[in-house]
Design a protein around this motif. Structure first.
Motif, PDB file in Angstrom:
ATOM      1  N   HIS A   1      39.735  41.408  36.991  1.00 50.37           N
ATOM      2  CA  HIS A   1      41.299  40.722  36.771  1.00 50.37           C
ATOM      3  C   HIS A   1      41.096  39.398  36.471  1.00 50.37           C
ATOM      4  CE1 HIS A   1      45.264  41.186  38.286  1.00 50.37           C
ATOM      5  NE2 HIS A   1      45.279  39.832  38.267  1.00 50.37           N
ATOM      6  N   ALA A   2      41.960  38.992  35.324  1.00 50.51           N
ATOM      7  CA  ALA A   2      41.946  37.903  34.810  1.00 50.51           C
ATOM      8  C   ALA A   2      43.105  36.952  34.872  1.00 50.51           C
ATOM      9  CB  ALA A   2      41.720  37.761  33.269  1.00 50.51           C
ATOM     10  N   THR A   3      43.276  35.732  35.220  1.00 49.17           N
ATOM     11  CA  THR A   3      44.498  34.984  35.638  1.00 49.17           C
ATOM     12  C   THR A   3      44.157  33.554  35.218  1.00 49.17           C
ATOM     13  OG1 THR A   3      46.086  34.249  37.337  1.00 49.17           O
ATOM     14  CG2 THR A   3      43.797  34.287  38.065  1.00 49.17           C
ATOM     15  N   VAL A   4      45.217  32.868  34.904  1.00 45.77           N
ATOM     16  CA  VAL A   4      45.164  31.231  34.830  1.00 45.77           C
ATOM     17  C   VAL A   4      45.891  30.562  36.057  1.00 45.77           C
ATOM     18  CG1 VAL A   4      46.062  29.780  33.253  1.00 45.77           C
ATOM     19  CG2 VAL A   4      45.391  31.818  32.229  1.00 45.77           C
ATOM     20  N   VAL A   5      45.274  29.526  36.450  1.00 45.57           N
ATOM     21  CA  VAL A   5      45.566  28.773  37.571  1.00 45.57           C
ATOM     22  C   VAL A   5      45.515  27.272  37.219  1.00 45.57           C
ATOM     23  CG1 VAL A   5      45.178  28.482  39.981  1.00 45.57           C
ATOM     24  CG2 VAL A   5      44.249  30.240  38.882  1.00 45.57           C
ATOM     25  N   SER A   6      46.442  26.600  37.840  1.00 40.17           N
ATOM     26  CA  SER A   6      46.715  25.190  37.445  1.00 40.17           C
ATOM     27  C   SER A   6      47.183  24.582  39.140  1.00 40.17           C
ATOM     28  CB  SER A   6      47.675  24.557  36.532  1.00 40.17           C
ATOM     29  OG  SER A   6      49.231  25.084  37.231  1.00 40.17           O
ATOM     30  N   PRO A   7      47.059  23.180  39.342  1.00 36.86           N
ATOM     31  CA  PRO A   7      47.482  22.422  40.360  1.00 36.86           C
ATOM     32  C   PRO A   7      48.829  23.207  40.944  1.00 36.86           C
ATOM     33  CG  PRO A   7      46.107  21.018  38.924  1.00 36.86           C
ATOM     34  CD  PRO A   7      46.470  22.230  38.250  1.00 36.86           C
ATOM     35  N   SER A   8      49.754  23.011  39.913  1.00 36.31           N
ATOM     36  CA  SER A   8      51.163  23.353  40.442  1.00 36.31           C
ATOM     37  C   SER A   8      51.546  25.139  40.286  1.00 36.31           C
ATOM     38  CB  SER A   8      51.933  22.621  39.537  1.00 36.31           C
ATOM     39  OG  SER A   8      51.911  22.896  37.929  1.00 36.31           O
ATOM     40  N   THR A   9      50.586  25.643  39.622  1.00 34.12           N
ATOM     41  CA  THR A   9      51.049  27.116  39.500  1.00 34.12           C
ATOM     42  C   THR A   9      49.794  27.830  40.190  1.00 34.12           C
ATOM     43  OG1 THR A   9      49.624  27.045  37.441  1.00 34.12           O
ATOM     44  CG2 THR A   9      52.273  26.837  37.505  1.00 34.12           C
ATOM     45  N   PRO A  10      49.643  27.903  41.569  1.00 38.39           N
ATOM     46  CA  PRO A  10      48.503  28.736  42.127  1.00 38.39           C
ATOM     47  C   PRO A  10      49.036  29.968  41.901  1.00 38.39           C
ATOM     48  CG  PRO A  10      50.190  27.908  43.770  1.00 38.39           C
ATOM     49  CD  PRO A  10      50.397  27.082  42.622  1.00 38.39           C
ATOM     50  N   GLN A  11      47.836  31.024  42.162  1.00 38.02           N
ATOM     51  CA  GLN A  11      48.079  32.314  41.904  1.00 38.02           C
ATOM     52  C   GLN A  11      47.541  33.083  43.356  1.00 38.02           C
ATOM     53  OE1 GLN A  11      49.095  33.931  39.483  1.00 38.02           O
ATOM     54  NE2 GLN A  11      49.175  32.229  38.006  1.00 38.02           N
ATOM     55  N   VAL A  12      48.415  34.022  43.621  1.00 37.72           N
ATOM     56  CA  VAL A  12      48.060  35.067  44.830  1.00 37.72           C
ATOM     57  C   VAL A  12      48.021  36.441  44.785  1.00 37.72           C
ATOM     58  CG1 VAL A  12      49.291  35.715  47.219  1.00 37.72           C
ATOM     59  CG2 VAL A  12      49.617  33.196  46.243  1.00 37.72           C
ATOM     60  N   PHE A  13      47.059  36.950  45.272  1.00 34.76           N
ATOM     61  CA  PHE A  13      46.861  38.444  44.985  1.00 34.76           C
ATOM     62  C   PHE A  13      46.550  39.042  46.587  1.00 34.76           C
ATOM     63  CE2 PHE A  13      45.224  36.294  41.291  1.00 34.76           C
ATOM     64  CZ  PHE A  13      46.015  36.740  40.358  1.00 34.76           C
ATOM     65  N   PHE A  14      46.535  40.412  46.527  1.00 33.55           N
ATOM     66  CA  PHE A  14      46.486  41.080  47.609  1.00 33.55           C
ATOM     67  C   PHE A  14      45.570  42.211  47.578  1.00 33.55           C
ATOM     68  CE2 PHE A  14      47.420  44.528  50.749  1.00 33.55           C
ATOM     69  CZ  PHE A  14      47.382  43.917  52.040  1.00 33.55           C
ATOM     70  N   TYR A  15      44.691  42.487  48.256  1.00 35.82           N
ATOM     71  CA  TYR A  15      43.821  43.400  48.485  1.00 35.82           C
ATOM     72  C   TYR A  15      43.801  44.245  49.914  1.00 35.82           C
ATOM     73  CZ  TYR A  15      39.361  46.118  48.312  1.00 35.82           C
ATOM     74  OH  TYR A  15      38.506  47.070  48.312  1.00 35.82           O
ATOM     75  N   ALA A  16      43.902  45.513  49.807  1.00 39.95           N
ATOM     76  CA  ALA A  16      43.937  46.141  51.153  1.00 39.95           C
ATOM     77  C   ALA A  16      42.604  47.165  51.191  1.00 39.95           C
ATOM     78  CB  ALA A  16      45.069  47.157  51.017  1.00 39.95           C
ATOM     79  N   PHE A  17      41.909  47.281  52.148  1.00 41.84           N
ATOM     80  CA  PHE A  17      40.669  48.202  52.644  1.00 41.84           C
ATOM     81  C   PHE A  17      41.117  49.471  52.535  1.00 41.84           C
ATOM     82  CE2 PHE A  17      39.445  44.028  54.019  1.00 41.84           C
ATOM     83  CZ  PHE A  17      38.287  43.615  53.700  1.00 41.84           C
ATOM     84  N   GLY A  18      40.330  50.399  52.141  1.00 45.93           N
ATOM     85  CA  GLY A  18      40.543  51.900  52.061  1.00 45.93           C
ATOM     86  C   GLY A  18      39.602  52.549  51.013  1.00 45.93           C
ATOM     87  N   ASP A  19      39.203  53.752  51.090  1.00 45.69           N
ATOM     88  CA  ASP A  19      38.417  54.533  50.543  1.00 45.69           C
ATOM     89  C   ASP A  19      38.997  54.565  49.100  1.00 45.69           C
ATOM     90  OD1 ASP A  19      36.009  54.579  51.793  1.00 45.69           O
ATOM     91  OD2 ASP A  19      36.818  56.453  53.026  1.00 45.69           O
TER      92      ASP A  19
END
Length: 821
Positions: free
Chosen positions: A172-190
């Motif tokens: 997964h590619a993303t771009v981050v800066s001090p004023s534009t943080p990035q948030v993602f979510f991961y769930a455990f499961g088979d």
């Protein structure tokens, strides 16, 4: 008249009240406006106007389509205003069913202003962690207001976040800066994969809360400092530089990083938050804008910043700090793989036990004729009763006494020196034998040797117990605070077990303990097998079993302290991992020198006092690794080399005398009297001087490892010289000794190869250390440093066994026939 005036005043008062009410209505003017996802809105706001943005319900969203992989993605608010200032900011408030979040523009972080911001809101609907039967309002209300009297133009855009969910095995590619943080979510499961057609089934498996572990890996192509946070799947999401450390785990990263996460800690899944720091000081350890810091590091070439761009404090400086990040989540190993890896290592040690114990049984049944040799050689030495031990001892002492009395200058001033340094060696210009250097009683030798063991046990108890207490405290602080920068793990190969965050690096030290115990057993067996005072007084090498016992205990303590260090390795406790390595190297050198110089060997208190001084020097080297310390240590190193040169060359009996001996020319000093020792000291000095000036040139922060190089190099030189001189003097070690030598060289070669392939570096900052992190290399459980632990434990054991058996070929040889070199 008075009534008319009163009426006029009442009319004026009513007019004033009406005007105030109208003015109040003007200040509290609210403008409600509909927004659509993906559409930019540009308006102006001032102290009299407050905007309320509500979603246009006529817009169809994939958020309402559960068949899409991105279903349930949150909204992301993007606001830009070049007119807002620190004195006249605008405020943005997002109201959701799960809470209220607010920000201001410009964003001010560490006195730096940024004219735009992007924030990810909490997901209103999440198919991975929320029951689909819940009634949830999907949309967010945004308020924008300011206290400025002048108009401030801003643009607002709200989008649904695509690729919000992370999936196992996908980059997964993303771009981050001090004023534009990035948030993602991961769930455990088979079955949490992007290829699932029915996310409702994924919800069911996730709710089962199966215990699983994953490894998150982060890679970047630049050195910008970034904060990574792992947070619970709950609101609010902390995604600013100032509050990201309030929840879950966090760490600093530059080019590479990673962390192992267990579903037992985050049963509902976790948010991954990425924020770029406004300064790289946390990751590099120095301030880019500080000329004082650059002047302080003038002599610290390795840590001095070169070609580092000065951070601009203007509003557009944020554009210079855009960081490209690659994210990859991979499953960790299973419990079956845990057992396979641990049991495989144990089986390898068991095989070593079986081989050596089997060899011991074979060696035991070989026809030893100890008593026959004892009686025959004793009869030659004594013309009286050949089995009278008292007569033998008395005769031996008389022979030794006669040697000294016949040449009283042999211990203080032999007649074969013409230099400005007068010799005190008992060696004549010819060949010298062990009986001339072994005049002390065997009991005294054993007593002095036993002091090494008891001194070492005392040091181990008083040194080891506080170390264990300290590292347990470190581990607790790490678990409670979530600050992953406290410990320098190889995060890409750190397998947690229970409270331990890095079980494999702790467990891989068990080889030191088990092999140390095996070596103590062999020492005890040899000690008990040859307990004959007359035999030891006249034949073979004088026994120093206390030294061998001390070496075995030191090997065990190396395993204990190395395991303790790896509970939470960092800059403050690296000495725990090396202290007993110094001790083992020095004990081996003392043992090699004692073999042919039993009466002039170092005492236990002197040896450990010297080691205490080395630890003290190491302390300053770790705390103050600057050029001036390295200059001091280089001078000390070279001076100690010269002192040891005289001590070894003249066998501990020398003193300065500024007058030349009569009958000899002072120029004869250029001709070495003892050529073999001269070659040794010349080679040793060249190697030590080279290492000393190499250290001065680089003067790295890792002084503890450099000091270890000094000890190990000198040990290798001593051992090589001793074996060479044995062969040159016609001595032939048994075949099993040569096998031990070859095995030791092979294991040392492999161990050093893996040692010079580091996966961490405590001498750097935590973020810089992570750039060395590598995935597991063996059985998906051990990395190169674990392999170093195993091979170095085997190499030390084989080296100790080599020293224990090196002189077995002269075990039945009289002292008068054993040459000294």
């Amino acid at each position: 008249m008075g009534v008319a005036i009163l009426q006029l005043q009442l009319i004026l008062l009513v007019l004033v009240l009406l005007l105030n009410i109208q003015g109040s209505d003007a200040v509290q003017q609210f403008i409600v406006q509909k927004y659509k996802y993906g559409v930019s809105i540009k308006v102006s706001v001032n102290s009299s106007v407050e905007y309320i943005f509500e979603h246009d319900d006529t817009q169809k969203l994939w958020n309402d389509d559960p068949t899409r992989p991105d279903s349930g993605s949150p909204a992301r608010v993007h606001v830009v205003s070049s007119e807002a200032t620190r004195n006249n900011p605008i405020f943005i408030t997002a109201r959701q069913q799960k809470g209220i979040l607010s920000w201001q523009l410009p964003v001010v972080i560490d006195d730096k202003e940024m004219d735009h911001l992007s924030r990810t809101l909490c997901p209103n609907k999440n198919y991975f962690i929320t029951d689909s039967s819940e009634s949830i309002q999907n949309h967010t209300i945004i308020n924008v207001y300011t206290s400025s009297d002048i108009d401030i133009v801003f643009s607002l855009e709200i989008n649904l976040v695509e690729n919000f969910y992370l999936f196992t095995g996908e980059n997964h590619a993303t771009v981050v800066s001090p004023s534009t943080p990035q948030v993602f979510f991961y769930a455990f499961g088979d079955n949490v994969t992007r290829n699932d057609d029915n996310l409702q089934s994924v919800t069911t498996k996730t709710n089962a809360r199966e215990k699983k572990t994953v490894v998150l890996r982060f890679d970047s192509d630049d050195d910008l400092c970034m904060l990574i946070s792992i947070q619970n799947a709950s609101c609010p999401i902390f995604d600013t530089e100032n509050d990201i450390m309030f929840e879950g785990f966090y760490e600093t990263v530059t080019r590479r990083g990673g962390i192992t996460i267990s579903s037992s800690r985050f049963p509902l899944g976790f948010y991954l938050v990425l924020v770029v720091k406004t300064s790289d000081e946390v990751c590099t350890g120095f301030s880019q804008n500080s000329s004082v810091a650059q002047f302080t590091n003038f002599f610290d070439f390795e840590s001095q910043p070169y070609d580092v761009p000065i951070v601009d404090t203007r509003k557009d400086s944020n554009a210079l700090r855009m960081k490209n990040v690659q994210i990859l989540i991979q499953p960790s190993i299973s419990y079956g793989e845990y057992w396979l890896a641990t049991m495989s290592a144990l089986i390898a040690i068991i095989i070593v036990y079986i081989i050596f114990l089997s060899g011991l049984c074979f060696y035991k049944f070989k026809p030893f004729k100890l008593e026959e040799v004892d009686h025959q050689d004793s009869a030659t030495a004594s013309s009286s009763d050949p089995i009278n031990n008292e007569n033998i001892v008395e005769n031996n002492l008389l022979i030794t006494s006669s040697v000294v009395q016949s040449n009283p200058q042999s211990v203080t001033n032999p007649n074969c020196n013409s230099s400005i340094i007068s010799l005190g060696s008992p060696e004549s210009c010819g060949k010298i034998y062990l009986n001339q250097l072994c005049t002390r009683n065997c009991k005294d030798i054993k007593r002095q040797s036993g002091l090494y063991l008891w001194h070492l046990i005392t040091i181990a108890i008083f040194y080891g117990l506080p170390v264990i207490q300290l590292v347990i405290t470190y581990q607790r602080v790490l678990n409670n605070s979530g600050n992953q920068d406290l410990c320098y793990y190889n995060f890409l190969c750190a397998h947690p077990v229970g409270l331990l965050s890095d079980f494999n690096h702790v467990f891989s030290n068990f080889g030191y303990v088990l092999l140390g115990a095996l070596f103590i057993f062999f020492t005890w067996r040899k000690h008990k097998q040859f307990q004959d005072a007359v035999f030891e007084q006249s034949y073979g090498i004088p026994p120093h079993h206390g030294l061998f016992y001390a070496m075995g205990v030191a090997l065990i303590m190396e395993g204990v302290l190395s395991a303790s260090y790896h509970v939470c390795p960092n800059h403050s406790n690296f000495q725990f991992d090396t202290s007993f390595m110094y001790i083992m190297a020095v004990l081996c050198m003392v043992k090699i020198y004692q073999t042919r110089h039993p009466d002039i060997n170092a005492r236990a208190h002197s040896t450990f006092s010297m080691l205490a001084g080395a630890i003290l020097i190491c302390l300053f080297g770790v705390l103050y690794p600057n050029f001036y310390f390295w200059l001091f240590f280089t001078i000390l190193h070279v001076g100690m080399c010269l002192l040891m040169t005289f001590q070894i060359y003249y066998m501990g009996q020398w003193k300065f005398n500024f007058c030349c001996c009569s009958g000899y020319k002072c120029g004869d000093i250029c001709h070495p009297i003892y050529r073999s020792r001269c070659i040794l000291v010349v080679i040793a000095n060249l190697c030590n001087w080279g290492l000393a000036f190499w250290g001065l040139y680089h003067h790295s922060k890792d002084f503890a490892t450099h000091l270890l190089y000094v000890f190990l190099m000198n040990l290798a030189l001593h051992l090589a010289f001793y074996i060479t001189m044995k062969v040159a003097n016609g001595e032939r070690p048994p075949i099993y000794t040569w096998l031990l030598l070859v095995t030791a060289m092979i294991t040392w070669g492999g161990a050093l190869f893996f040692f010079f392939s580091p996966s961490t570096s405590w001498a750097l900052t935590p973020a810089e250390s992570r750039t060395f992190n590598t995935p597991c290399k063996l059985l998906n459980f051990y990395d190169y440093h674990d392999i170093w632990h195993m091979l170095s434990a085997a190499a030390m054991f084989f080296s100790f066994m080599l020293l224990l058996t090196l002189d077995d070929d002269i075990m039945h040889k009289p002292h008068s026939k054993i040459p000294v070199f």
